[in-house]
Design a protein around this motif. Structure first.
Motif, PDB file in Angstrom:
ATOM      1  N   ALA A 140      45.994 -37.167 162.256  1.00 55.29           N
ATOM      2  CA  ALA A 140      44.859 -36.668 161.283  1.00 55.29           C
ATOM      3  C   ALA A 140      44.986 -35.062 161.564  1.00 55.29           C
ATOM      4  O   ALA A 140      45.707 -34.527 162.398  1.00 55.29           O
ATOM      5  CB  ALA A 140      43.472 -37.215 162.148  1.00 55.29           C
ATOM      6  N   VAL A 141      44.336 -34.449 160.261  1.00 55.50           N
ATOM      7  CA  VAL A 141      44.440 -33.059 159.881  1.00 55.50           C
ATOM      8  C   VAL A 141      42.985 -32.420 159.725  1.00 55.50           C
ATOM      9  O   VAL A 141      42.360 -33.005 158.698  1.00 55.50           O
ATOM     10  CB  VAL A 141      45.399 -32.613 158.985  1.00 55.50           C
ATOM     11  N   ALA A 142      42.775 -31.173 160.198  1.00 52.03           N
ATOM     12  CA  ALA A 142      41.403 -30.684 159.921  1.00 52.03           C
ATOM     13  C   ALA A 142      41.634 -29.398 159.574  1.00 52.03           C
ATOM     14  O   ALA A 142      42.672 -28.618 159.960  1.00 52.03           O
ATOM     15  CB  ALA A 142      40.533 -30.415 161.103  1.00 52.03           C
ATOM     16  N   VAL A 143      41.135 -28.991 158.395  1.00 50.77           N
ATOM     17  CA  VAL A 143      41.504 -27.875 157.559  1.00 50.77           C
ATOM     18  C   VAL A 143      39.867 -27.119 157.511  1.00 50.77           C
ATOM     19  O   VAL A 143      38.996 -27.518 157.043  1.00 50.77           O
ATOM     20  CB  VAL A 143      42.032 -28.174 156.307  1.00 50.77           C
ATOM     21  N   GLN A 144      40.071 -25.761 157.370  1.00 51.08           N
ATOM     22  CA  GLN A 144      38.868 -24.875 157.073  1.00 51.08           C
ATOM     23  C   GLN A 144      39.664 -23.594 156.568  1.00 51.08           C
ATOM     24  O   GLN A 144      40.275 -22.957 157.212  1.00 51.08           O
ATOM     25  CB  GLN A 144      37.841 -24.630 158.149  1.00 51.08           C
ATOM     26  N   VAL A 145      39.212 -23.206 155.274  1.00 50.39           N
ATOM     27  CA  VAL A 145      39.485 -22.159 154.827  1.00 50.39           C
ATOM     28  C   VAL A 145      38.317 -21.243 154.053  1.00 50.39           C
ATOM     29  O   VAL A 145      37.529 -22.012 153.472  1.00 50.39           O
ATOM     30  CB  VAL A 145      40.587 -22.315 153.655  1.00 50.39           C
ATOM     31  N   THR A 146      38.465 -20.040 154.292  1.00 50.44           N
ATOM     32  CA  THR A 146      37.298 -18.990 153.638  1.00 50.44           C
ATOM     33  C   THR A 146      38.241 -18.138 152.580  1.00 50.44           C
ATOM     34  O   THR A 146      39.311 -17.358 152.887  1.00 50.44           O
ATOM     35  CB  THR A 146      36.889 -18.017 154.643  1.00 50.44           C
ATOM     36  N   LEU A 147      37.729 -18.115 151.420  1.00 47.62           N
ATOM     37  CA  LEU A 147      38.500 -17.381 150.363  1.00 47.62           C
ATOM     38  C   LEU A 147      37.527 -15.905 150.106  1.00 47.62           C
ATOM     39  O   LEU A 147      36.499 -16.035 150.506  1.00 47.62           O
ATOM     40  CB  LEU A 147      38.330 -18.137 149.117  1.00 47.62           C
ATOM     41  N   ALA A 204      38.386 -12.623 145.183  1.00 50.29           N
ATOM     42  CA  ALA A 204      39.455 -12.753 144.157  1.00 50.29           C
ATOM     43  C   ALA A 204      40.180 -13.995 144.137  1.00 50.29           C
ATOM     44  O   ALA A 204      40.811 -14.098 143.600  1.00 50.29           O
ATOM     45  CB  ALA A 204      40.351 -11.696 144.381  1.00 50.29           C
ATOM     46  N   GLY A 205      39.471 -14.840 145.166  1.00 50.84           N
ATOM     47  CA  GLY A 205      40.157 -16.275 145.233  1.00 50.84           C
ATOM     48  C   GLY A 205      41.355 -16.271 146.377  1.00 50.84           C
ATOM     49  O   GLY A 205      42.051 -17.234 146.031  1.00 50.84           O
ATOM     50  N   ARG A 206      41.709 -15.116 147.074  1.00 46.47           N
ATOM     51  CA  ARG A 206      42.537 -15.389 148.010  1.00 46.47           C
ATOM     52  C   ARG A 206      42.120 -15.836 149.178  1.00 46.47           C
ATOM     53  O   ARG A 206      40.939 -15.618 149.658  1.00 46.47           O
ATOM     54  CB  ARG A 206      43.310 -13.977 148.198  1.00 46.47           C
ATOM     55  N   CYS A 207      42.957 -16.395 150.133  1.00 45.88           N
ATOM     56  CA  CYS A 207      42.474 -16.943 151.542  1.00 45.88           C
ATOM     57  C   CYS A 207      42.201 -15.765 152.351  1.00 45.88           C
ATOM     58  O   CYS A 207      43.429 -14.932 152.548  1.00 45.88           O
ATOM     59  CB  CYS A 207      43.533 -17.970 151.743  1.00 45.88           C
ATOM     60  N   GLN A 208      41.150 -15.711 152.946  1.00 47.40           N
ATOM     61  CA  GLN A 208      40.794 -14.856 153.792  1.00 47.40           C
ATOM     62  C   GLN A 208      41.364 -15.084 155.468  1.00 47.40           C
ATOM     63  O   GLN A 208      41.590 -14.456 156.174  1.00 47.40           O
ATOM     64  CB  GLN A 208      39.341 -14.544 153.836  1.00 47.40           C
ATOM     65  N   PRO A 223      46.466 -16.862 146.910  1.00 45.31           N
ATOM     66  CA  PRO A 223      45.605 -17.732 146.354  1.00 45.31           C
ATOM     67  C   PRO A 223      45.803 -19.163 146.880  1.00 45.31           C
ATOM     68  O   PRO A 223      47.183 -19.562 147.048  1.00 45.31           O
ATOM     69  CB  PRO A 223      45.810 -17.411 144.765  1.00 45.31           C
ATOM     70  N   LEU A 224      44.974 -20.137 146.843  1.00 43.12           N
ATOM     71  CA  LEU A 224      45.106 -21.575 147.048  1.00 43.12           C
ATOM     72  C   LEU A 224      45.778 -22.321 146.137  1.00 43.12           C
ATOM     73  O   LEU A 224      45.230 -23.166 145.619  1.00 43.12           O
ATOM     74  CB  LEU A 224      44.031 -22.083 147.806  1.00 43.12           C
ATOM     75  N   ASP A 225      46.778 -21.846 145.444  1.00 45.30           N
ATOM     76  CA  ASP A 225      47.580 -22.639 144.382  1.00 45.30           C
ATOM     77  C   ASP A 225      48.416 -23.805 144.837  1.00 45.30           C
ATOM     78  O   ASP A 225      48.580 -23.648 146.162  1.00 45.30           O
ATOM     79  CB  ASP A 225      48.369 -21.546 143.536  1.00 45.30           C
ATOM     80  N   GLU A 226      48.913 -24.442 144.187  1.00 41.88           N
ATOM     81  CA  GLU A 226      49.836 -25.697 144.555  1.00 41.88           C
ATOM     82  C   GLU A 226      51.025 -25.432 145.415  1.00 41.88           C
ATOM     83  O   GLU A 226      51.097 -25.868 146.308  1.00 41.88           O
ATOM     84  CB  GLU A 226      49.977 -26.728 143.425  1.00 41.88           C
ATOM     85  N   ALA A 227      51.731 -24.290 145.069  1.00 45.18           N
ATOM     86  CA  ALA A 227      52.849 -23.866 145.576  1.00 45.18           C
ATOM     87  C   ALA A 227      52.434 -23.367 147.345  1.00 45.18           C
ATOM     88  O   ALA A 227      53.083 -23.628 148.063  1.00 45.18           O
ATOM     89  CB  ALA A 227      53.470 -22.715 144.876  1.00 45.18           C
ATOM     90  N   ALA A 264      39.632 -28.831 150.103  1.00 44.42           N
ATOM     91  CA  ALA A 264      38.928 -27.327 150.979  1.00 44.42           C
ATOM     92  C   ALA A 264      38.903 -26.503 149.796  1.00 44.42           C
ATOM     93  O   ALA A 264      37.946 -25.845 149.736  1.00 44.42           O
ATOM     94  CB  ALA A 264      39.813 -27.012 152.192  1.00 44.42           C
ATOM     95  N   ALA A 265      39.976 -26.447 148.967  1.00 46.00           N
ATOM     96  CA  ALA A 265      40.301 -25.322 147.953  1.00 46.00           C
ATOM     97  C   ALA A 265      39.251 -25.696 146.620  1.00 46.00           C
ATOM     98  O   ALA A 265      38.870 -24.937 146.061  1.00 46.00           O
ATOM     99  CB  ALA A 265      41.513 -25.086 147.332  1.00 46.00           C
TER     100      ALA A 265
END
Ligand code: FAD
Ligand code: FES
Ligand code: FES
Lengths: 173, 285
Positions: free
Chosen positions: B197-204, B207-211, B238-242, B283-284
């Motif tokens: 299992a994987v837990a993820v938390q992201v704050t942007l 400008a949409g970049r991950c902080q 930025p949380l893009d696919e790449a 998350a994104a």
């Protein structure tokens, strides 16, 4: 060392001196003599022992009786009232919600706890609510149908009760 | 199976509980929800001489935001988290986790704090709370101390807690605006412990970049793991696919899985990649 505890089961008070290691399910079956609650495993996996403790369904094989001191418990024996089956029991009967019946008391209690919290559950919600209860016979389809049918019956019942004027003097049906 | 005999005490305050733990030290065990401890006692893998039941201590079941933290009292059950409107609205990661811990019957008794103290590498809360950068508040004879989750979880079934300490609260920093999170778990059947299992938390940022990024890995190591390199690969991007794909590959590298009945090490490692991808995309979103 014994502990004196008092537990209310289906509205009746049971007092006893118990060893701390006595599991609640053994208290219910052997001290209170209510053998409707089953034991299906040693590993907290099956849910056959499900009872409603202070309004919530739990596995009574994974709680010590001393922890339940002062609590209100409901078991399958408390479902029928005055010789009349509870709607969920009628629904299991009608929709063939059981085969061997071993899992049934636990299924009924998990089902009743759901319907009391959510009188109009979706099929998905019913499936989630009984996901801690294993059945080796039915393949679950008819259990899910039974609980959905019970929900219908209970809503109709509630509708009739709340729709009838209080104190109108009309004879009870 | 029947547990070995023990003495049972139910203190009415934290101070009383700590005094009992101090008196009995390694002979005593705290019982909260009992959903890990009682099965262990039934297998006689645990044989405490004294059981200290904290279930009757009033005021330990609070769940509220205060002073910058979501504060989770030691007696908050998994089900309380699952049904809390506050958690559903503001803590997507914790809400997603609460739905998949054990089964609904176990969730009605088991506690978040108990799950952390149990320190099972397959424990769902530990991974989620690692991603959320939680802290543990422990009460002992000299008062309270706050322990970061990475320091709290020491090894398999081992925490930084002293034998005379009690966890009274788990706290999670209130996430800033534009925070997303998710918990992705593969299990053999509903109610089972995770295969992975994987837990993820992201704050942007605006400008949409991950902080800020937090990624916790469950059931793929001797202990809950933090995917540090994957987190670092996200920050500032930025949380893009790449970016998401790169982080997922790094998370898989951070896993230390072993082969067992639930799957081969190779399979689990690749599932960490897949679950990280899914969790980050959700998350994104
Ligand atoms: C059938 C089944 C399936 C399960 N599946 C999952 C799953 O999928 N994912 C998952 O994460 N968990 C799962 N669990 C475990 C469950 O989540 C437990 O509730 C949890 O691990 C322990 O919480 P508890 O409150 O029941 O703790 P307890 O069993 O009471 O205690 C566990 C340990 O923590 C200590 N402890 C507890 N509270 C405190 C405290 N406040 N301070 C100090 N020490 C404390 C105890 O001494 C003991 O060592 C499952 C359990 C069962 C029975
Ligand atoms: S008897 Fe199987 S879970 Fe209780
Ligand atoms: S009817 Fe036989 S186990 Fe469910």
């Amino acid at each position: 060392m014994g502990h004196r505890i008092a537990v209310t089961i289906n509205g009746q008070r049971y007092e006893a001196e118990v060893e701390p290691r006595l599991l609640l399910v053994h208290f219910i079956r052997e001290v209170a003599g209510l053998t409707g609650t089953h034991i299906g495993c040693d590993t907290t996996s099956c849910g056959a022992c499900t009872v409603i403790l202070n309004g919530k369904p739990i596995k009574s094989c994974t709680m010590f009786a001393v922890q339940a001191d002062g609590c209100e418990i409901r078991t399958v024996e408390g479902l029928a009232q005055n010789g009349e089956l509870h709607p969920i029991q009628k629904a299991f009967w009608e929709c063939h919600g059981l085969q061997c019946g071993y899992c049934t008391p636990g299924m009924l209690m998990a089902g009743v706890a759901l319907l009391e919290r959510n009188p109009n559950p979706t099929e998905e919600e019913v499936r989630r609510a009984i996901s801690g209860n294993l059945c080796r016979c039915t393949g679950y389809q008819n259990i899910v149908k039974s609980i959905l049918r019970a929900a219908e019956m209970m809503r109709e019942g509630a509708g009739v009760a709340s729709g009838s004027p209080v104190g109108s003097g009309s004879p009870a049906q | 199976m029947i547990p070995a005999a023990f003495e049972y005490v139910a203190p009415r305050s934290v101070a009383e509980a700590v005094a009992l733990l101090r008196q009995h030290s390694y002979d005593a065990k705290v019982i909260a929800g009992g959903q890990s401890l009682i099965p262990m006692m039934r297998f006689r893998m645990a044989q405490p001489r004294v059981l200290v039941d904290i279930g009757r201590i009033p005021g330990l079941d609070y769940l509220r935001e205060e002073d910058g933290f979501l504060r989770i009292g030691a007696l908050v059950r998994h089900a309380t988290m699952e049904h809390s409107p506050l958690i559903q609205e503001r803590y997507p990661l914790l809400a997603a986790t609460a739905r998949v811990v054990a089964d609904p019957l176990v969730r009605n008794l088991g506690t978040v704090a108990g799950s952390l103290v149990h320190a099972d590498p397959a424990g769902d809360w530990a991974a989620a709370l690692m991603a959320a950068r939680a802290q543990v508040v422990a009460a002992g004879p000299d008062g309270e101390r706050v322990i970061g989750i990475d320091d709290f979880l020491v090894d398999t079934f081992t925490t930084a807690l002293e034998p005379d300490e009690l966890v009274v609260e788990v706290r999670v920093p209130i996430p800033g605006p534009r925070t997303g999170g998710d918990y992705q778990k593969i299990e053999r059947k509903v109610g089972d412990f995770a295969t992975a299992a994987v837990a993820v938390q992201v704050t942007l940022d605006e400008a949409g970049r991950c902080q800020q990024a937090g990624i916790g890995l469950c059931a793929v190591g001797p202990i809950t793991l933090r995917a540090t390199a994957a987190e670092e690969a996200l920050v500032g991007q930025p949380l893009d696919e790449a970016t998401i794909r790169k982080a997922a590959a790094l998370a898989a590298e951070a896993a230390q899985p072993t082969s067992d009945l639930r799957g081969s090490a190779e399979y689990k490692r690749d599932m960490v990649r897949v679950l990280t991808l899914r969790a980050l995309r959700n998350a994104a979103a």
